[in-house]
Design an enzyme around this catalytic site. Structure first.
Site, PDB file in Angstrom:
ATOM      1  N   ASP A   1      -6.098   2.172  -3.462  1.00 15.52           N
ATOM      2  CA  ASP A   1      -7.409   2.090  -2.805  1.00 15.52           C
ATOM      3  C   ASP A   1      -7.764   3.441  -2.188  1.00 15.52           C
ATOM      4  O   ASP A   1      -8.897   3.662  -1.798  1.00 15.52           O
ATOM      5  CB  ASP A   1      -7.502   0.936  -1.784  1.00 15.52           C
ATOM      6  CG  ASP A   1      -6.421   0.960  -0.731  1.00 15.52           C
ATOM      7  OD1 ASP A   1      -5.522   1.834  -0.792  1.00 15.52           O
ATOM      8  OD2 ASP A   1      -6.460   0.099   0.168  1.00 15.52           O
TER       9      ASP A   1
ATOM     10  N   ASP B   1      -1.298   1.234  -3.765  1.00 13.49           N
ATOM     11  CA  ASP B   1      -2.181   0.222  -4.369  1.00 13.49           C
ATOM     12  C   ASP B   1      -3.521   0.804  -4.804  1.00 13.49           C
ATOM     13  O   ASP B   1      -4.447   0.069  -5.139  1.00 13.49           O
ATOM     14  CB  ASP B   1      -2.353  -0.997  -3.447  1.00 13.49           C
ATOM     15  CG  ASP B   1      -3.098  -0.676  -2.171  1.00 13.49           C
ATOM     16  OD1 ASP B   1      -3.102   0.503  -1.749  1.00 13.49           O
ATOM     17  OD2 ASP B   1      -3.690  -1.603  -1.575  1.00 13.49           O
TER      18      ASP B   1
ATOM     19  N   SER C   1       0.814  -1.216   0.000  1.00 14.26           N
ATOM     20  CA  SER C   1       0.000   0.000   0.000  1.00 14.26           C
ATOM     21  C   SER C   1       0.852   1.273   0.000  1.00 14.26           C
ATOM     22  O   SER C   1       1.586   1.509  -0.948  1.00 14.26           O
ATOM     23  CB  SER C   1      -0.951  -0.052   1.199  1.00 14.26           C
ATOM     24  OG  SER C   1      -1.858   1.008   1.154  1.00 14.26           O
TER      25      SER C   1
ATOM     26  N   ASP D   1      -2.339   6.259  -3.425  1.00 16.99           N
ATOM     27  CA  ASP D   1      -1.302   5.568  -2.657  1.00 16.99           C
ATOM     28  C   ASP D   1      -0.804   4.379  -3.504  1.00 16.99           C
ATOM     29  O   ASP D   1      -1.244   4.197  -4.647  1.00 16.99           O
ATOM     30  CB  ASP D   1      -1.835   5.129  -1.281  1.00 16.99           C
ATOM     31  CG  ASP D   1      -2.820   3.999  -1.371  1.00 16.99           C
ATOM     32  OD1 ASP D   1      -3.600   3.968  -2.350  1.00 16.99           O
ATOM     33  OD2 ASP D   1      -2.838   3.121  -0.490  1.00 16.99           O
TER      34      ASP D   1
HETATM   35 MG    MG Z   1      -3.674   1.408   0.117  1.00 10.31          MG
END
Ligand code: MG
Length: 453
Positions: free
Chosen positions: A245, A243, A100, A241
């Site tokens: 999400d 990844d 992440s 960020d």
């Molecule tokens: Mg993330």
């Protein structure tokens, strides 16, 4: 009703994280794969972010799953919410190799359930038990799994977001996207282009060394994005960020929008259209509650962590409640009409829709929100839990809440003190009507803490 938070040994709030080659090795990831494959049958979708260690760790994960009889669909590099969407659409589970927002030397694993949500605490504890006991159901030659590559599934995720909005809703808008060299390089620019926007990118080539900025989209790291927003006359800038999400925004003047303001703005827009409850952790600014209640909606609080928000949203809906929106004050927003997980691509697309619907600059929409004053601090202490117990006694005559840590309410302000589950420290958050009352509350709280510690 309220989800209970369990302390886990290996998994944190959002999966396993560690420094590659030190805490996080192919052996560990392989064991997670074997444990997951022992718990679940069928076909598991696997994906990863752009980290340099992604390939080796993905291979370890796939090996563990195949050895325990699961079939594997390798979706390649993609955002976590894209893998979650693909799993929800057609598979028995998922495993995402990502750390992440952590720096490049980290990597990690997020385990995804068939409904697309991250694995909850109770199942994760069972998974940890299998790993620590090494009790895996290894299969013999005739029943090991098969692997198929499916990088094209990402297209289903992009389409599902684009189809959520009226055609060409972004026509006339110029936007700048900073995917931070992460997997959103191949999703968010495509999504906003298909919505009709004119798109510029910065840090738009996938690179696990993160040459342009770190995976955490902090205001300091987004100066290049802010400059490009201003020089291109864009309506906004959006950054993800590592990844994707989460999504954070820069307004048309190059100003970073604090994430609670972002949450409040999107919540206000959604609550204007639909009535119901908005779900968020106890750490989210009162600003969101104010924006939601102004539109005739209610708010439901959970422990800190997106998984608690997502699971509470689901269980409220199962109980027949209307749930319109959810998320955290860090740019991680959950759109229940789309899926029950944080989704940065969906958040970026929704911002286009909000600007198109309101016909006002983003800075004006932010300035129309109520104002709150936040203080964030942390203190190193190995005695966090004990300190919280003593602090609870000190404030026992006041209105307190123990959903997660200790929340102390006073007039129009509150303070939240939480002990970190992974580090020897406590986190302090003050949310006040103005600077003066916030600082008075903070000083008083710190005096109590220093007396107790
Ligand atoms: Mg993330």
């Amino acid at each position: 009703m309220q989800p209970v938070k369990f302390e886990k040994r290996l998994f944190g709030t959002n999966g396993v994280r560690g420094i590659v080659g030190k805490d996080l090795t192919p052996e560990l990831v392989g064991a997670i794969g074997e444990a997951f494959g022992t718990m679940r049958k069928g076909c598991i979708a696997v994906g990863r972010d752009t980290r340099t260690s992604g390939e080796t760790l993905t291979k370890a994960m796939k090996s563990g799953l195949l050895a325990t009889g699961c079939d594997v669909i390798d979706c390649g590099i993609l955002p976590t919410p894209a893998l979650q969407y693909i799993v929800k659409d057609r598979f028995e589970g998922g495993a995402m190799i990502t750390a992440s927002h952590n720096p490049p030397e980290y990597n990690g694993v997020k385990i995804i359930e068939p409904d697309g949500t991250e694995m909850g605490d109770e199942e994760t504890l069972k998974l940890e038990q299998l790993i620590f006991n090494r009790s895996f159901s290894a299969k013999t030659w005739e029943s090991v799994g098969n692997e198929v590559n499916a990088p094209h599934f990402i297209r289903k995720y992009i389409k599902s977001i684009v189809n959520h909005f009226p055609p060409n809703i972004g026509s006339g808008f110029t936007v700048v996207i900073d995917p931070g060299s992460g997997p959103a390089c191949i999703t968010t620019p495509q999504i906003l282009t298909e919505l009709g926007c004119r798109v510029f990118t910065i840090n738009g080539i996938m690179d696990g060394t993160f040459p342009g900025r770190l995976p955490e989209p902090s205001s300091e790291g987004l100066k290049g994005l802010a400059d490009l927003v201003v020089s291109t006359g864009s309506a906004f800038g959006v950054a993800h960020d590592g990844d994707a999400d989460r999504a954070v925004f820069i307004d048309e003047n190059g100003q970073f929008i604090e994430e609670n303001q972002e949450f409040a703005l999107v919540a206000k827009h959604i609550c204007h259209q639909k009535k119901g409850t908005v779900v968020t952790p106890v750490s989210t600014s009162h600003l969101v509650e104010m924006a939601v209640k102004n539109e005739g909606c209610s708010i439901t609080y959970t422990p800190v962590g997106s998984i608690y928000v997502a699971r509470t949203m689901r269980s409220l809906i199962e109980d027949g409640k209307e749930v319109v929106f959810g998320g955290e004050g860090n740019g991680g927003l959950i759109f229940p009409d789309h899926q029950f997980c944080r989704d940065g691509g969906m958040t970026a697309a929704t911002m286009v829709f909000i600007l198109a619907a309101n016909r006002k600059p983003l800075s004006t929409l932010v300035n129309e929100l109520p104002v709150r004053f936040l203080i964030k601090d942390k203190i190193s202490t190995p005695h966090g839990i004990k300190l919280l117990e003593n602090l609870e006694m000190a404030y026992s005559k006041e209105k307190i809440d123990r959903t997660d840590g200790l929340k102390i309410f006073r007039d129009t302000s509150w303070a939240l003190v939480r002990a970190s589950g992974t580090e020897p420290m406590i986190r302090i958050l003050i949310d006040a009507e103005d600077q003066k009352s916030g600082e008075i509350f903070y000083k008083e709280l710190m005096t109590h803490i220093s007396e107790i510690a």
